[in-house]
Design an enzyme around this catalytic site. Structure first.
Site, PDB file in Angstrom:
ATOM      1  N   GLY A  27       0.776  -1.236   0.000  1.00 20.85           N
ATOM      2  CA  GLY A  27       0.000   0.000   0.000  1.00 20.85           C
ATOM      3  C   GLY A  27       0.806   1.285   0.000  1.00 20.85           C
ATOM      4  O   GLY A  27       0.297   2.334   0.400  1.00 20.85           O
ATOM      5  N   ASN A 124      -5.231   3.161 -13.054  1.00 17.18           N
ATOM      6  CA  ASN A 124      -4.249   2.191 -12.566  1.00 17.18           C
ATOM      7  C   ASN A 124      -2.863   2.793 -12.678  1.00 17.18           C
ATOM      8  O   ASN A 124      -2.608   3.636 -13.544  1.00 17.18           O
ATOM      9  CB  ASN A 124      -4.305   0.912 -13.404  1.00 17.18           C
ATOM     10  CG  ASN A 124      -3.354  -0.159 -12.888  1.00 17.18           C
ATOM     11  OD1 ASN A 124      -3.220  -0.352 -11.676  1.00 17.18           O
ATOM     12  ND2 ASN A 124      -2.684  -0.863 -13.787  1.00 17.18           N
ATOM     13  N   HIS A 126       1.026   1.435 -13.284  1.00 21.73           N
ATOM     14  CA  HIS A 126       1.765   0.245 -13.711  1.00 21.73           C
ATOM     15  C   HIS A 126       3.261   0.588 -13.730  1.00 21.73           C
ATOM     16  O   HIS A 126       3.652   1.643 -14.247  1.00 21.73           O
ATOM     17  CB  HIS A 126       1.303  -0.187 -15.106  1.00 21.73           C
ATOM     18  CG  HIS A 126       1.973  -1.447 -15.553  1.00 21.73           C
ATOM     19  ND1 HIS A 126       1.629  -2.690 -15.056  1.00 21.73           N
ATOM     20  CD2 HIS A 126       2.987  -1.659 -16.423  1.00 21.73           C
ATOM     21  CE1 HIS A 126       2.399  -3.610 -15.598  1.00 21.73           C
ATOM     22  NE2 HIS A 126       3.238  -3.021 -16.433  1.00 21.73           N
ATOM     23  N   ALA A 190       9.178   7.207  -7.980  1.00 23.42           N
ATOM     24  CA  ALA A 190       8.528   7.960  -9.067  1.00 23.42           C
ATOM     25  C   ALA A 190       7.009   7.787  -9.013  1.00 23.42           C
ATOM     26  O   ALA A 190       6.253   8.735  -9.246  1.00 23.42           O
ATOM     27  CB  ALA A 190       9.082   7.500 -10.411  1.00 23.42           C
TER      28      ALA A 190
HETATM   29  C1  GAR Z   1       3.463  -0.882  -7.546  1.00 27.77           C
HETATM   30  O1  GAR Z   1       4.789  -0.842  -7.995  1.00 27.77           O
HETATM   31  C2  GAR Z   1       2.505  -0.887  -8.708  1.00 27.77           C
HETATM   32  O2  GAR Z   1       2.955  -0.148  -9.794  1.00 27.77           O
HETATM   33  C3  GAR Z   1       2.447  -2.357  -9.027  1.00 27.77           C
HETATM   34  O3  GAR Z   1       2.429  -2.998  -7.780  1.00 27.77           O
HETATM   35  C4  GAR Z   1       3.154  -2.203  -6.849  1.00 27.77           C
HETATM   36  C5  GAR Z   1       2.286  -2.014  -5.611  1.00 27.77           C
HETATM   37  O4  GAR Z   1       2.994  -1.409  -4.603  1.00 27.77           O
HETATM   38  N1  GAR Z   1       1.291  -2.659  -9.785  1.00 27.77           N
HETATM   39  C6  GAR Z   1       1.276  -3.562 -10.766  1.00 27.77           C
HETATM   40  O5  GAR Z   1       2.227  -4.206 -11.089  1.00 27.77           O
HETATM   41  C7  GAR Z   1      -0.073  -3.681 -11.462  1.00 27.77           C
HETATM   42  N2  GAR Z   1       0.068  -4.339 -12.720  1.00 27.77           N
HETATM   43  P1  GAR Z   1       2.252  -0.741  -3.351  1.00 27.77           P
HETATM   44  O6  GAR Z   1       1.332  -1.807  -2.736  1.00 27.77           O
HETATM   45  O7  GAR Z   1       3.383  -0.420  -2.425  1.00 27.77           O
HETATM   46  O8  GAR Z   1       1.523   0.455  -3.818  1.00 27.77           O
END
Ligand code: GAR
Length: 213
Positions: A27, A124, A126, A190
């Site tokens: 999160g 979203n 990515h 970033a």
């Molecule tokens: C993030 O790096 C996000 O870009 C990626 O999961 C991570 C979640 O981190 N999402 C994907 O790969 C979706 N295809 P977080 O839980 O610390 O925000």
């Protein structure tokens, strides 16, 4: 948290757009959003956080921020929610009166119940410069492909996987000594700058219905 849907005292009578966050992991992007909109909550507010993973850090974080949060059991599929589970998410989002939905590390493909309930209103983030490296662990794909530049993309969600209209990107150089983990860590820095900025811009551009509560 603010009273749901209330306008901000002394600022404007206009209600602010509300959004729901869906996440499966720790999160950190949700934290960046919660902090950004706590500081500048006249622009938008996080109304609810939902997760398909009962022990996900994002649910604990939502609790720390005093934001309503719920685990929704995903059902038996691995890559998507069951239709019933996705409909349950839609109901929770609608009950929370959200105007749009923000995916923050939500690791299941979004299907029709959510796409129909929030058309053109699901964002979203990515961890690649789309259209390069769609799908899982995009940072690892970048290191393995030997590219010199990676980054992150905020896009609208459509029925494909990481195919929706791109709203913004940030570039991150790949170092010769980068591992998948070190690159992902820098991409996340970033992400935490890009996502709140893109969500703010998106919220400014949408019209929201009258509040009857
Ligand atoms: C993030 O790096 C996000 O870009 C990626 O999961 C991570 C979640 O981190 N999402 C994907 O790969 C979706 N295809 P977080 O839980 O610390 O925000």
């Amino acid at each position: 948290m603010n009273t749901p849907g209330a306008s901000k005292p002394g600022v404007s009578c206009m209600p602010v757009p509300r959004f729901g966050v869906l996440g499966s992991g720790k999160g950190s992007n949700f934290r960046a959003l919660a902090e950004a909109f706590k500081e500048d909550s006249r622009e938008s507010e996080v109304a609810i956080v939902l997760s398909d993973v009962e022990e996900a850090g994002i649910l604990d974080l939502a609790g720390e921020f005093g934001i309503p949060h719920r685990f929704v059991a995903p059902g038996h599929f691995r890559t998507r929610m069951s239709p019933e589970a996705e409909e349950a998410m839609v109901r929770l989002l609608q009950e929370a009166r959200v105007d749009f939905v923000v995916l923050a590390g939500f690791m299941r493909v979004i299907k029709e119940p959510l796409l129909k309930a929030f058309p053109g209103r699901i964002l979203n983030i990515h961890p690649s410069l789309l259209p390069a490296f769609r799908g899982l662990e995009a940072w690892r794909q970048a290191v393995e492909a030997g590219v010199t530049e990676a980054g992150c993309t905020v896009h609208l969600v459509d029925a494909g996987v990481d195919t929706g209209r791109i709203l913004g990107q940030s570039r991150v150089p790949v170092r010769t000594d980068d591992t998948a983990d070190s690159l992902h860590a820098r991409i996340q820095v970033a992400e935490h700058e890009l996502y709140p900025r893109m969500v703010r811009e998106f919220a400014r551009g949408i019209s929201i219905g009258p509040r009857d509560f």
